[in-house]
Design an enzyme around this catalytic site. Structure first.
Site, PDB file in Angstrom:
ATOM      1  N   SER A 123       0.801  -1.228   0.000  1.00  0.00           N
ATOM      2  CA  SER A 123       0.000   0.000   0.000  1.00  0.00           C
ATOM      3  C   SER A 123       0.830   1.273   0.000  1.00  0.00           C
ATOM      4  O   SER A 123       0.303   2.348  -0.286  1.00  0.00           O
ATOM      5  CB  SER A 123      -0.957  -0.004   1.190  1.00  0.00           C
ATOM      6  OG  SER A 123      -1.958  -0.988   1.009  1.00  0.00           O
TER       7      SER A 123
ATOM      8  N   HIS B 175     -15.286  -0.169   2.658  1.00  0.00           N
ATOM      9  CA  HIS B 175     -15.138   1.250   2.957  1.00  0.00           C
ATOM     10  C   HIS B 175     -16.363   2.073   2.584  1.00  0.00           C
ATOM     11  O   HIS B 175     -16.475   3.227   3.008  1.00  0.00           O
ATOM     12  CB  HIS B 175     -13.924   1.817   2.199  1.00  0.00           C
ATOM     13  CG  HIS B 175     -12.617   1.270   2.674  1.00  0.00           C
ATOM     14  ND1 HIS B 175     -11.989   0.196   2.075  1.00  0.00           N
ATOM     15  CD2 HIS B 175     -11.820   1.642   3.700  1.00  0.00           C
ATOM     16  CE1 HIS B 175     -10.848  -0.059   2.704  1.00  0.00           C
ATOM     17  NE2 HIS B 175     -10.725   0.789   3.686  1.00  0.00           N
TER      18      HIS B 175
ATOM     19  N   CYS C  87      -7.814   2.267   0.677  1.00  0.00           N
ATOM     20  CA  CYS C  87      -8.842   1.432   0.040  1.00  0.00           C
ATOM     21  C   CYS C  87      -8.311   0.798  -1.247  1.00  0.00           C
ATOM     22  O   CYS C  87      -7.983   1.497  -2.214  1.00  0.00           O
ATOM     23  CB  CYS C  87     -10.074   2.286  -0.263  1.00  0.00           C
ATOM     24  SG  CYS C  87     -11.356   1.394  -1.173  1.00  0.00           S
TER      25      CYS C  87
END
Length: 334
Positions: free
Chosen positions: A157, A198, A211
């Protein structure tokens, strides 16, 4: 008699029995650190014993002696408090890994810690203890590796910020762009999951909550070649050029690389994987820290460095190191 090796600048390189820098800074700057050995000539008799000759200048058989020249001093960029904090945190939490901290204003490396580590002097002498060497070589946790520059990992991420920058710069997203996350998305004949549901997610929320679904969608709109272009702008997939031995490149894949490496076309599902820093993509901790430094300073990608200056033992300056800019990343500041 002994054989000596000299460089063109008249600095002795190595003599049998010398200690040498085998790892890291000690290896890279070995010629600066080592100095020059002293030399003594003695008179001996036929049995090899030193002759005692009258006169203080030949005391114990010494005929002539050249004093040793000490090596130079390196002044490092490292912040000792940060180094200690990083090392203690890794050990306290029983983590194996690497911690890198860089000053975004200059590229100075403020901390570089690997866990597990080892004491370099234990393998720098003329004779290395076989038990010590065996323990280091056979340790499955690989303490001899400088993980910060020699090990490559999927960035995961942490790669999403470069996706976000690419999408803004290419006009594929704005701060108002929103996608709905229901915990995953279907693409082709498989489902790509998110780490949680989310719900409605705008640009800022996508970064704040990391996300995956949002970045799957950005990946589809950008494509692998545009993603690779922006990742490489920030130095990913290429050496940072830090002055340490053994630095690895990592990999930023694109369609040409896929064709050359696997003789195959790029498959759309592979774009979703790289959009969240997975799949073929890989980077070193040093690369990632330096890329984030370039975000923090507004787009200036520096070569990270560890040595501020080199001085002789008497304080005479030999060389001073200054920030080296690799490039200014020309994209809008927003």
């Amino acid at each position: 008699s002994q054989t000596w090796l000299f460089r063109s600048d008249s600095k002795k390189i190595l003599q049998l029995g010398d200690y040498i820098g085998r790892m890291g800074l000690e290896r890279y700057y070995d010629s600066e650190l080592r100095g020059v050995n002293g030399i003594g000539y003695v008179e001996v008799d036929a049995t090899g014993r030193r002759r005692k000759v009258e006169g203080a200048e030949k005391l114990l058989g010494f005929v002539a002696q050249t004093e040793p020249v000490p090596g130079n001093n390196l002044y490092l960029t490292l912040d000792v408090d940060l180094e200690i904090a990083a090392a203690n945190s890794l050990k306290k939490n029983k983590y194996n890994g690497s911690v890198v901290a860089i000053d975004p204003r200059s590229g100075e490396v403020l901390a570089l810690v690997n866990e597990p580590g080892f004491e370099p002097e234990s393998i720098s002498g003329r004779e290395i203890d076989t038990k010590v060497w065996s323990n280091l070589r056979n340790n499955k946790e690989r303490p001899l590796r400088n993980r910060a520059i020699q090990d490559i990992y999927p960035p995961g991420s942490t790669f999403k910020l470069f996706m976000a920058i690419a999408a803004l710069a290419e006009g594929k997203a704005t701060r108002q762009t929103s996608h709905y996350c229901n915990g995953g998305m279907s693409f082709g004949n498989r489902r790509f999951n998110c780490w949680k549901t989310h719900g409605p997610t705008d640009f800022v929320k996508s970064i704040r909550e990391s996300c995956d679904v949002y970045y799957y969608n950005l990946g589809i709109s950008l494509g692998p070649d545009v993603i690779a272009k922006y990742a490489r702008l920030f130095g990913l997939g290429q050496p940072t050029e830090i002055k340490l031995p053994g630095e690895q490149r990592g990999l930023i894949p694109d369609t040409q690389w896929k064709q050359e490496r696997f003789k195959d076309v790029w498959h759309p599902g592979e774009t979703l994987s790289i959009a969240i820093g997975q799949g073929y993509i890989s980077a070193t901790p040093m690369q990632l820290a330096n890329a984030y430094a370039a975000i923090g300073n507004g787009g200036f990608l520096y070569k990270p460095f560890l040595v501020k200056k080199i001085e002789k033992r008497n304080g005479e300056l030999i060389k001073e190191f200054h920030p080296e800019l690799k490039r200014k990343i020309e994209i809008p500041q927003e």
